[in-house]
Scaffold this motif. Structure first.
Motif, PDB file in Angstrom:
ATOM      1  N   ALA A  50       0.783  -1.246   0.015  1.00 30.40           N
ATOM      2  CA  ALA A  50       0.065  -0.093  -0.028  1.00 30.40           C
ATOM      3  C   ALA A  50       0.939   1.415  -0.163  1.00 30.40           C
ATOM      4  O   ALA A  50       0.615   2.050  -0.871  1.00 30.40           O
ATOM      5  N   SER A  51       2.025   1.145   0.704  1.00 25.67           N
ATOM      6  CA  SER A  51       2.998   2.447   0.720  1.00 25.67           C
ATOM      7  C   SER A  51       3.645   2.648  -0.521  1.00 25.67           C
ATOM      8  O   SER A  51       3.522   3.732  -1.025  1.00 25.67           O
ATOM      9  N   GLU A  91       2.387   1.592  -3.521  1.00 32.95           N
ATOM     10  CA  GLU A  91       1.289   1.882  -4.425  1.00 32.95           C
ATOM     11  C   GLU A  91       0.820   3.405  -4.520  1.00 32.95           C
ATOM     12  O   GLU A  91       0.439   3.875  -5.510  1.00 32.95           O
ATOM     13  N   ASP A  92       0.935   4.017  -3.399  1.00 28.05           N
ATOM     14  CA  ASP A  92       0.812   5.323  -3.166  1.00 28.05           C
ATOM     15  C   ASP A  92       1.785   6.366  -3.874  1.00 28.05           C
ATOM     16  O   ASP A  92       1.587   7.632  -3.692  1.00 28.05           O
ATOM     17  N   SER A 112       4.082   8.314  -6.217  1.00 33.31           N
ATOM     18  CA  SER A 112       4.108   8.871  -7.411  1.00 33.31           C
ATOM     19  C   SER A 112       5.472   8.233  -8.340  1.00 33.31           C
ATOM     20  O   SER A 112       6.735   8.607  -8.009  1.00 33.31           O
ATOM     21  N   THR A 132       5.182   6.394   6.191  1.00 28.38           N
ATOM     22  CA  THR A 132       3.995   6.735   5.254  1.00 28.38           C
ATOM     23  C   THR A 132       2.619   7.152   6.352  1.00 28.38           C
ATOM     24  O   THR A 132       1.978   8.003   5.700  1.00 28.38           O
ATOM     25  N   ARG A 180       0.860  11.099   5.966  1.00 33.30           N
ATOM     26  CA  ARG A 180      -0.190  11.134   5.202  1.00 33.30           C
ATOM     27  C   ARG A 180      -0.994  12.823   5.535  1.00 33.30           C
ATOM     28  O   ARG A 180      -1.591  13.375   5.096  1.00 33.30           O
ATOM     29  N   GLY A 224       0.827   0.496  -8.962  1.00 31.60           N
ATOM     30  CA  GLY A 224       0.335   1.926  -8.467  1.00 31.60           C
ATOM     31  C   GLY A 224       0.324   3.113  -9.545  1.00 31.60           C
ATOM     32  O   GLY A 224      -0.530   3.745  -9.808  1.00 31.60           O
ATOM     33  N   HIS A 228     -10.485   0.960  -3.068  1.00 35.20           N
ATOM     34  CA  HIS A 228      -9.900   1.840  -2.564  1.00 35.20           C
ATOM     35  C   HIS A 228     -10.585   1.483  -1.225  1.00 35.20           C
ATOM     36  O   HIS A 228      -9.808   1.914   0.209  1.00 35.20           O
ATOM     37  N   ASP A 257       0.635  14.505  -8.069  1.00 35.33           N
ATOM     38  CA  ASP A 257       0.175  13.393  -7.898  1.00 35.33           C
ATOM     39  C   ASP A 257      -1.230  13.348  -6.831  1.00 35.33           C
ATOM     40  O   ASP A 257      -2.146  12.689  -7.302  1.00 35.33           O
ATOM     41  N   ALA A 258      -0.958  14.079  -5.743  1.00 40.79           N
ATOM     42  CA  ALA A 258      -1.931  14.092  -4.884  1.00 40.79           C
ATOM     43  C   ALA A 258      -3.526  14.590  -5.615  1.00 40.79           C
ATOM     44  O   ALA A 258      -4.338  14.293  -5.301  1.00 40.79           O
ATOM     45  N   ARG A 301      -4.896  12.325  -8.071  1.00 38.69           N
ATOM     46  CA  ARG A 301      -5.702  11.208  -7.372  1.00 38.69           C
ATOM     47  C   ARG A 301      -7.032  11.691  -6.846  1.00 38.69           C
ATOM     48  O   ARG A 301      -8.088  10.973  -7.081  1.00 38.69           O
TER      49      ARG A 301
END
Length: 529
Positions: free
Chosen positions: A66-67, A69-70, A72, A129, A133, A247, A263, A509-510, A513
Motif C-alpha cells: 500500500a505504501s 502503490e501510493d 508517484s 507513510t 499522510r 500503482g 480503495h 500526484d495528490a 488522485r
C-alpha cells in the motif's frame, strides 16, 4: 498471543485509539504506541509476545504494498539518485555508528552491537507513510522520504543476516559474500516483483468482476512476498516493486466502480493492520524488559544513546547531500530546513522490529545467543522513542521549516485543474453539437453541468462540485439514457485531460488522485442510475 479473545480485544483497542487519533488530528502511530504501552502496564494485562511470522508474513506485505502503490512514479524517477545514496550509504553509516556506540556504552559484544546497528539502520516505510499522510510536504520531499524507507530495507536486511551470522558462528564477517547476497536479495526481489506486477496486470485487464478484482488486489502483495522468499531473495523488495509498478497504472486497469471498491477495501485493511501493529509495539515492550538480565537495567540510558546516534548520523549525512543538491539546482545558499525535516521524518517502526525478531535464539553450539534480549528491548524502545518523540513533533517541525505546501496552493492547483477538465468537456460537447446527433435537451443539460463545474473552479470552491446538477427531471427515459452515456464519454475526455496535465507537470500526484476519485464517483453514480 494466548487466545482469540486477546486478539479481538487488541483489534478493538487499536481501532478505537486510531479513530480518536484521526478525529483529534494527531499522529495515529504515535498515539497507538502510547496506548499499547499504557495498557501493557495495567495489572492483569496478559503477556503479549509478537511472533516474527505474524509480523513478517501477515502484516508487512499489504502495508508495504500500500505504501509503494501510493508513491508517484514520476516523482520517484526525479529523486532516484539521492534515494540510492541514502538507501545504501546512510544505512551503512548508521549501522556502523550505532554498532560502535552500542559496543562502548552497553554490555553487548561487538558482534551483537553490530546486529543492533544493522537492525536499526533503516527507516520504516509503514511508519513514514502513516505519519506523512497528514503533512502537506512538497511532492518530491514526500517521495524522497517514502522511497528511502522502502528501498533501504534490502541493505539493512543483508546487514542483519551478515551480522546475525557472525554473532551465531562467532566468526569474522565475509563482506565479499555480503555484497553478492545484497545483489541477490535486491536484484532478485526486483525481478520477481516486476514479474508479479506484469502477470497481475494481464489478469486485471481481463477481469470485470468486482469481487474477483478485490481478491486479486489483496492477494498480490502476499504473492510477491512469498515467491521472492521462496526464491531466497527479498520479499520486501518484491512487494515494493510490485506496488510501485501497479500503482502507476492502476487507473488504467479497472473501471471506476472497481477502483472505488478497491480503495474502500484496501483502506480498511491498511487501517486495521496499522492500528494493530503499532499497538503491538507498545504492548510488547514491558514483557521484553522483564526478560532482561539483572545487569541490563540501565537500558533506558542505552536507548537514549542509540536514538541520539541515529538522529546525529542522519543529520550529518543529509546536510552535505542537501547542500550538494541545492547547489546543483542553482539555489544559492544552503537551506537548513530541508535536512532538518528529512532527518526528523526518519522514524523507525515495524521493519526494525521484524528484523530483530528474526535474530536466531541459539548459537551454532546450541547455547542461547547472549545479548539477544537486550537487542530486542533496545530495538523496540528506539522504535517507541522515535514514533512518540518524532511522531508528535514532526508536524511542528515541518510547520516551523516553512517548506510545507500552503492550503491555498493545493486549492489553487486543484481549482485550475478542474477548470481545464471542464473546458475539455465543453470542447467535446461543442463537437457533438455540431454533428446534430444529440437532442438539444441533453446538450443543454450537459452544458449546464459543465458550466457549473467551470464556475465552481473559478471561484476555487473545489469542495462543492456542481457536476450532474441541472434541469433534466422532465426528460424522457430515452433522453436520460443518452445523457448518461454522453456524460460517461465526457468523463473519459476529462480523465484523458487529467492525465495530460499530470504528464505535463501541471499538477501533482495528490491532486490527480483526488480529481480521478471525483470522476470515478460520478461515473459510478451514472452507472447505478
Amino acid at each position: 498471543m494466548r487466545s482469540v479473545g486477546t486478539v479481538l480485544g487488541l483489534v478493538v483497542l487499536a481501532t478505537v485509539v486510531a479513530t480518536f487519533a484521526r478525529r483529534w488530528r494527531i499522529p495515529a502511530p504515535s498515539l497507538l504506541v502510547v496506548a499499547g504501552l499504557a495498557v501493557a502496564l495495567l495489572p492483569g494485562t496478559p503477556r503479549i509476545e509478537i511472533s516474527p511470522e505474524i509480523i513478517g508474513l501477515v502484516v508487512l506485505p499489504p502495508l508495504l504494498y500500500a505504501s509503494a502503490e501510493d508513491m508517484s512514479w514520476r516523482e520517484l524517477r526525479a529523486v532516484w539518485k539521492p534515494v540510492g545514496i541514502l538507501a545504501i550509504g546512510l544505512v551503512l553509516a548508521s549501522a556502523t555508528a550505532v554498532g560502535a556506540v552500542a559496543s562502548l556504552v552497553t554490555p553487548l559484544s561487538w558482534q551483537m552491537a553490530f546486529v543492533l546497528g544493522a537492525v536499526l539502520a533503516s527507516t520504516d516505510p509503514v511508519a513514514v507513510t502513516a505519519l506523512g499522510r497528514r503533512l502537506a510536504l512538497p511532492p518530491r520531499v514526500q517521495v524522497l522520504v517514502q522511497a528511502e524507507s522502502l528501498f533501504n530495507d534490502a541493505t539493512s536486511l543483508v546487514l542483519v543476516r551478515v551480522a546475525a551470522g557472525v554473532a551465531v558462528a562467532s566468526a569474522a564477517a565475509d563482506w565479499g559474500s555480503a555484497g553478492g547476497e545484497f545483489l541477490l536479495l535486491a536484484g532478485g526481489g526486483t525481478v520477481i516483483g516486476a514479474a508479479v506486477a506484469g502477470v497481475i496486470t494481464l489478469i486485471r485487464r481481463r477481469t470485470e468482476d468486482p469481487v474477483l478484482e478485490t481478491v486479486i488486489a489483496l492477494v498480490t502483495p502476499y504473492a510477491a512476498y512469498l515467491l521472492a522468499e521462496a526464491a531466497h531473495t527479498s520479499g520486501v523488495t518484491s512487494c515494493v516493486v510490485a506496488g510501485v509498478v501497479l500503482g502507476g497504472r492502476g487507473d488504467r486497469l479497472t473501471t471506476a466502480r472497481i477502483r472505488l471498491q478497491l480503495h474502500a477495501v484496501y483502506g480498511t485493511v491498511v487501517f486495521l493492520l496499522e492500528s494493530v501493529v503499532f499497538s503491538l509495539i507498545g504492548l510488547a515492550l514491558p514483557a521484553q524488559v522483564r526478560a532482561l538480565a539483572a545487569g541490563d537495567r540501565a537500558w533506558p540510558l542505552y536507548v537514549l544513546a542509540v536514538a541520539a546516534t541515529l538522529v546525529a548520523v542522519r543529520l550529518l549525512w543529509l546536510a552535505p547531500l542537501s547542500a550538494l543538491v541545492q547547489r546543483k539546482g542553482g539555489l544559492g545558499r544552503m537551506n537548513w530546513r530541508m535536512p532538518v525535516v528529512l532527518t526528523w521524518a526518519g522514524t523507525r517502526g515495524v521493519m526494525p522490529l521484524a528484523a530483530a525478531l528474526s535474530i536466531p535464539e541459539l548459537t551454532k553450539d546450541g547455547t542461547p545467543l547472549a545479548g539477544r534480549p537486550l537487542v530486542l528491548v533496545l530495538t523496540t524502545s528506539v522504535v517507541v522513542v522515535t514514533l512518540v518523540v518524532q511522531g508528535f513533533t514532526l508536524a511542528p517541525v515541518v510547520h516551523a521549516s516553512g517548506i510545507a505546501l500552503e492550503p491555498a496552493h493545493t486549492a489553487r492547483e486543484e481549482a485550475e485543474a478542474r477548470s481545464r477538465l471542464a473546458h475539455a468537456g465543453l470542447a467535446r460537447l461543442e463537437e457533438l453539437a455540431e454533428l446534430e446527433v444529440v437532442p438539444d435537451v441533453v446538450l443543454d443539460r450537459l452544458r449546464r453541468g459543465l458550466s457549473a463545474r467551470l464556475d465552481d473552479a473559478r471561484d476555487r470552491l473545489a469542495e462543492n462540485d456542481g457536476a450532474g446538477a441541472g434541469a433534466g427531471g422532465t426528460a424522457t427515459e430515452s433522453a436520460d439514457r443518452v445523457y448518461r452515456q454522453l456524460r460517461r464519454d465526457l468523463i473519459a475526455v476529462e480523465t484523458t485531460e487529467l492525465q495530460r496535465l499530470y504528464d505535463a507537470h501541471r499538477i501533482g500526484d495528490a491532486t490527480r488522485r483526488r480529481l480521478q476519485r471525483a470522476l470515478d464517483l460520478e461515473e459510478a453514480r451514472l452507472t447505478d442510475a
